[in-house]
Design a protein around this motif. Structure first.
Motif, PDB file in Angstrom:
ATOM      1  N   GLY A   1     -29.133  74.398  -7.411  1.00  0.00           N
ATOM      2  CA  GLY A   1     -29.676  74.634  -8.735  1.00  0.00           C
ATOM      3  C   GLY A   1     -30.163  76.047  -8.985  1.00  0.00           C
ATOM      4  N   GLU A   2     -29.771  76.996  -8.114  1.00  0.00           N
ATOM      5  CA  GLU A   2     -30.230  78.382  -8.259  1.00  0.00           C
ATOM      6  C   GLU A   2     -29.151  79.298  -8.823  1.00  0.00           C
ATOM      7  OE1 GLU A   2     -31.751  79.735  -4.538  1.00  0.00           O
ATOM      8  OE2 GLU A   2     -33.060  77.993  -4.263  1.00  0.00           O
ATOM      9  N   TYR A   3     -27.905  79.084  -8.417  1.00  0.00           N
ATOM     10  CA  TYR A   3     -26.744  79.832  -8.906  1.00  0.00           C
ATOM     11  C   TYR A   3     -26.686  81.278  -8.428  1.00  0.00           C
ATOM     12  CZ  TYR A   3     -26.392  75.732 -11.864  1.00  0.00           C
ATOM     13  OH  TYR A   3     -26.319  74.436 -12.301  1.00  0.00           O
ATOM     14  N   VAL A   4     -27.536  81.624  -7.463  1.00  0.00           N
ATOM     15  CA  VAL A   4     -27.347  82.865  -6.703  1.00  0.00           C
ATOM     16  C   VAL A   4     -27.128  82.397  -5.274  1.00  0.00           C
ATOM     17  CG1 VAL A   4     -28.366  85.022  -5.893  1.00  0.00           C
ATOM     18  CG2 VAL A   4     -28.754  84.262  -8.232  1.00  0.00           C
ATOM     19  N   PHE A   5     -25.893  82.417  -4.833  1.00  0.00           N
ATOM     20  CA  PHE A   5     -25.489  81.637  -3.667  1.00  0.00           C
ATOM     21  C   PHE A   5     -25.843  82.358  -2.364  1.00  0.00           C
ATOM     22  CE2 PHE A   5     -22.674  80.759  -7.266  1.00  0.00           C
ATOM     23  CZ  PHE A   5     -23.038  79.436  -7.495  1.00  0.00           C
ATOM     24  N   ASP A   6     -26.694  81.700  -1.572  1.00  0.00           N
ATOM     25  CA  ASP A   6     -27.182  82.311  -0.332  1.00  0.00           C
ATOM     26  C   ASP A   6     -27.034  81.384   0.872  1.00  0.00           C
ATOM     27  OD1 ASP A   6     -29.091  80.428  -0.977  1.00  0.00           O
ATOM     28  OD2 ASP A   6     -30.812  81.753  -0.783  1.00  0.00           O
ATOM     29  N   TRP A   7     -26.081  80.439   0.801  1.00  0.00           N
ATOM     30  CA  TRP A   7     -25.914  79.502   1.916  1.00  0.00           C
ATOM     31  C   TRP A   7     -25.533  80.248   3.207  1.00  0.00           C
ATOM     32  CZ3 TRP A   7     -27.947  74.967   1.307  1.00  0.00           C
ATOM     33  CH2 TRP A   7     -27.994  74.369   0.036  1.00  0.00           C
ATOM     34  N   SER A   8     -24.765  81.319   3.081  1.00  0.00           N
ATOM     35  CA  SER A   8     -24.372  82.073   4.280  1.00  0.00           C
ATOM     36  C   SER A   8     -25.589  82.721   4.934  1.00  0.00           C
ATOM     37  CB  SER A   8     -23.320  83.126   3.942  1.00  0.00           C
ATOM     38  OG  SER A   8     -23.820  84.066   3.010  1.00  0.00           O
ATOM     39  N   TRP A   9     -26.574  83.104   4.142  1.00  0.00           N
ATOM     40  CA  TRP A   9     -27.803  83.669   4.684  1.00  0.00           C
ATOM     41  C   TRP A   9     -28.551  82.601   5.488  1.00  0.00           C
ATOM     42  CZ3 TRP A   9     -30.216  86.805  -0.002  1.00  0.00           C
ATOM     43  CH2 TRP A   9     -29.254  87.705  -0.484  1.00  0.00           C
TER      44      TRP A   9
ATOM     45  N   LEU B   1     -33.505  80.655  13.721  1.00  0.00           N
ATOM     46  CA  LEU B   1     -34.584  80.926  12.772  1.00  0.00           C
ATOM     47  C   LEU B   1     -34.457  79.994  11.567  1.00  0.00           C
ATOM     48  CD1 LEU B   1     -34.392  84.832  12.796  1.00  0.00           C
ATOM     49  CD2 LEU B   1     -36.069  83.412  14.001  1.00  0.00           C
ATOM     50  N   SER B   2     -35.549  79.773  10.892  1.00  0.00           N
ATOM     51  CA  SER B   2     -35.558  78.900   9.718  1.00  0.00           C
ATOM     52  C   SER B   2     -35.466  79.732   8.443  1.00  0.00           C
ATOM     53  CB  SER B   2     -36.841  78.052   9.699  1.00  0.00           C
ATOM     54  OG  SER B   2     -36.874  77.176  10.808  1.00  0.00           O
ATOM     55  N   TYR B   3     -34.495  79.412   7.613  1.00  0.00           N
ATOM     56  CA  TYR B   3     -34.381  80.060   6.308  1.00  0.00           C
ATOM     57  C   TYR B   3     -35.199  79.314   5.259  1.00  0.00           C
ATOM     58  CZ  TYR B   3     -32.146  82.438   2.352  1.00  0.00           C
ATOM     59  OH  TYR B   3     -31.898  83.182   1.221  1.00  0.00           O
ATOM     60  N   PHE B   4     -35.304  78.007   5.450  1.00  0.00           N
ATOM     61  CA  PHE B   4     -36.117  77.182   4.569  1.00  0.00           C
ATOM     62  C   PHE B   4     -37.398  76.777   5.299  1.00  0.00           C
ATOM     63  CE2 PHE B   4     -31.628  76.301   3.482  1.00  0.00           C
ATOM     64  CZ  PHE B   4     -31.608  76.845   2.211  1.00  0.00           C
ATOM     65  N   PRO B   5     -38.534  76.756   4.584  1.00  0.00           N
ATOM     66  CA  PRO B   5     -38.677  76.988   3.141  1.00  0.00           C
ATOM     67  C   PRO B   5     -38.648  78.480   2.783  1.00  0.00           C
ATOM     68  CG  PRO B   5     -40.812  76.530   4.112  1.00  0.00           C
ATOM     69  CD  PRO B   5     -39.805  76.346   5.210  1.00  0.00           C
ATOM     70  N   LYS B   6     -38.313  78.723   1.535  1.00  0.00           N
ATOM     71  CA  LYS B   6     -38.279  80.064   0.974  1.00  0.00           C
ATOM     72  C   LYS B   6     -38.974  80.029  -0.384  1.00  0.00           C
ATOM     73  CE  LYS B   6     -33.873  79.413  -1.428  1.00  0.00           C
ATOM     74  NZ  LYS B   6     -32.508  79.898  -1.662  1.00  0.00           N
ATOM     75  N   LEU B   7     -39.257  81.203  -0.961  1.00  0.00           N
ATOM     76  CA  LEU B   7     -39.922  81.269  -2.261  1.00  0.00           C
ATOM     77  C   LEU B   7     -38.914  81.669  -3.335  1.00  0.00           C
ATOM     78  CD1 LEU B   7     -42.727  80.996  -3.626  1.00  0.00           C
ATOM     79  CD2 LEU B   7     -42.953  83.476  -3.397  1.00  0.00           C
ATOM     80  N   PHE B   8     -38.845  80.880  -4.386  1.00  0.00           N
ATOM     81  CA  PHE B   8     -37.921  81.100  -5.490  1.00  0.00           C
ATOM     82  C   PHE B   8     -38.723  81.391  -6.752  1.00  0.00           C
ATOM     83  CE2 PHE B   8     -35.700  79.362  -9.214  1.00  0.00           C
ATOM     84  CZ  PHE B   8     -34.444  79.917  -9.098  1.00  0.00           C
ATOM     85  N   ILE B   9     -38.387  82.490  -7.430  1.00  0.00           N
ATOM     86  CA  ILE B   9     -39.034  82.851  -8.703  1.00  0.00           C
ATOM     87  C   ILE B   9     -37.961  82.811  -9.778  1.00  0.00           C
ATOM     88  CG2 ILE B   9     -40.402  84.559  -9.952  1.00  0.00           C
ATOM     89  CD1 ILE B   9     -41.161  85.761  -7.222  1.00  0.00           C
ATOM     90  N   GLY B  10     -38.069  81.846 -10.656  1.00  0.00           N
ATOM     91  CA  GLY B  10     -37.057  81.686 -11.692  1.00  0.00           C
ATOM     92  C   GLY B  10     -37.226  80.359 -12.399  1.00  0.00           C
ATOM     93  N   ILE B  11     -36.253  80.036 -13.239  1.00  0.00           N
ATOM     94  CA  ILE B  11     -36.254  78.795 -13.994  1.00  0.00           C
ATOM     95  C   ILE B  11     -35.191  77.879 -13.392  1.00  0.00           C
ATOM     96  CG2 ILE B  11     -36.094  77.761 -16.283  1.00  0.00           C
ATOM     97  CD1 ILE B  11     -38.367  79.847 -15.883  1.00  0.00           C
ATOM     98  N   PRO B  12     -35.561  76.687 -12.962  1.00  0.00           N
ATOM     99  CA  PRO B  12     -34.588  75.802 -12.297  1.00  0.00           C
ATOM    100  C   PRO B  12     -33.350  75.530 -13.137  1.00  0.00           C
ATOM    101  CG  PRO B  12     -36.831  74.947 -12.076  1.00  0.00           C
ATOM    102  CD  PRO B  12     -36.901  76.088 -13.034  1.00  0.00           C
ATOM    103  N   PHE B  13     -32.200  75.527 -12.459  1.00  0.00           N
ATOM    104  CA  PHE B  13     -30.926  75.128 -13.053  1.00  0.00           C
ATOM    105  C   PHE B  13     -30.507  76.033 -14.214  1.00  0.00           C
ATOM    106  CE2 PHE B  13     -33.646  71.239 -12.335  1.00  0.00           C
ATOM    107  CZ  PHE B  13     -33.257  71.037 -11.022  1.00  0.00           C
ATOM    108  N   SER B  14     -30.932  77.284 -14.209  1.00  0.00           N
ATOM    109  CA  SER B  14     -30.729  78.149 -15.384  1.00  0.00           C
ATOM    110  C   SER B  14     -30.275  79.545 -14.989  1.00  0.00           C
ATOM    111  CB  SER B  14     -32.027  78.245 -16.201  1.00  0.00           C
ATOM    112  OG  SER B  14     -32.453  76.978 -16.628  1.00  0.00           O
TER     113      SER B  14
END
Length: 373
Positions: free
Chosen positions: A74-82, A91-104
């Protein structure tokens, strides 16, 4: 004295937050509240609300919608490879901090402040928040291309990722045919062919907004919206109760284009309108009709903008086919701050190379523009 307060719900924010955000953006506080109330975010969705309000003495001077994320849906900036690269190194990538509007995936300001001086303080606070909460990274997505905030992120060493989205600009067209005149011959012909295919199926259209939006329409829209997701192998992100509430309470912001065949609805699309801009969001159909997607997702929106003298129409990210329908490519900026030094350097290098490639790609798209030079 400037202070920060964290909130784990949008439902208990100070009333002054709504006034601070105002009506200039595609999003407002009601949208966030309804997403939470409908359980589309919060709870066990992987979208943990962690927004901040900024106060100068007791006056509210800033608001930033933030989420602790346990996935990247639901972010649309694709970072699965990260995330995979973190995992390979234990190392753990999640949890992470997201600043934005969900699904938008829509360019808009998310640092809502009364004065620019609070932005530096907010970025510094958020970086410390990442460390204190043991988060891997911070992600500010879909920034406005001309936002001064972008320069602050760069100055503090945030990685700038550039992706392509497509926009239509209204050059004071008097009608749809007036718009077609500025297109190259082959592109003009393509659009006419698209619309002819739909016309041969005897499909008619209706634009519905404001008080004309009702429960039956919302139910039909959600059926179409859900089918689009299921056809791509996933359940819809947003629960029906969000649309049932938001569409009615904020009906003046909602535009729905409905297609009818044999007097029955067969497809529809949903957009948001704010500040003389139309934001295309979702579409779906219960019956396949050739080129109906182009009509509902693009041409009806263009016609609406012309009729209402709107300045712009955002058709969303990705999709080169939008180029031949009168849309132009534009960069969308996102900013990323990685805590791990090794990954921070790797991501900095990655986004720099990616930006160079996207710059070339954008120039290629511009050369293929449907608009006559």
């Amino acid at each position: 004295m400037v202070s920060f307060k964290e909130y784990e719900s949008f439902l208990n924010l100070p009333n002054s937050v709504d006034q601070l955000i105002g009506d200039n953006y595609f999003w407002n506080l009601n949208l966030l509240k309804e997403l939470e109330s409908s359980k589309s975010i919060g709870g066990d969705t992987g979208w943990i609300i962690k927004s901040i309000c900024i106060f100068d003495h007791e006056e509210l001077v800033g608001f930033i919608p933030m989420f602790i994320k346990h996935h990247s849906y639901g972010e649309y900036v694709f970072d699965w490879s990260w995330a995979e690269a973190h995992q390979r190194l234990g190392l753990s990538y999640f949890p992470k901090l997201f600043i934005g509007i969900p699904f938008s995936p829509v360019n808009a300001n998310k640092f809502i402040v009364k004065n620019a001086k609070y932005r530096d303080l907010a970025i510094e606070y958020i970086e410390k928040f990442m460390v204190n909460e043991n988060l891997s990274s911070i992600h500010y997505v879909f920034s406005r291309y001309d936002d001064e905030l972008n320069y602050l992120f760069k100055a503090r060493g945030w990685a700038n990722r550039k992706t392509i989205q497509y926009v239509w600009d209204n050059e004071n067209y008097s009608n749809f045919d007036d718009f077609l005149k500025i297109l190259r011959s082959e592109k003009r012909k393509k659009i006419k062919q698209d619309r002819k295919k739909v016309a041969l199926e005897k499909v008619s259209f209706k634009t519905i907004t404001g008080n004309d939006i009702n429960e039956d329409l919302i139910s039909f829209f959600y059926k179409c919206y859900s089918m689009t997701y299921y056809q791509h192998g996933s359940p819809p992100y947003i629960n029906k109760s969000f649309f049932e509430s938001y569409f009615i309470k904020n009906s003046e912001r909602v535009v729905i284009f409905v297609a009818y065949k044999d007097q029955l609805p067969v497809a529809c699309s949903f957009s948001l309108q704010a500040n003389n801009i139309l934001y295309g969001r979702y579409w779906g159909a219960v019956q396949f009709i050739p080129s109906l997607h182009f009509e509902l997702s693009y041409y009806q929106g263009i016609q609406y903008c012309i009729n209402n003298k709107f300045d712009r129409f955002y058709a969303g990210i990705q999709g080169e086919h939008k180029l031949s329908r009168g849309f132009n490519p534009e960069f969308s900026d996102s900013f990323h701050f990685l805590k791990h030094p090794q990954f921070k350097k790797a991501i900095d290098d990655f986004v720099e190379r990616e930006a160079d490639l996207n710059e070339l790609y954008k120039k290629e798209l511009e050369q293929r523009s449907s608009i006559k030079s």
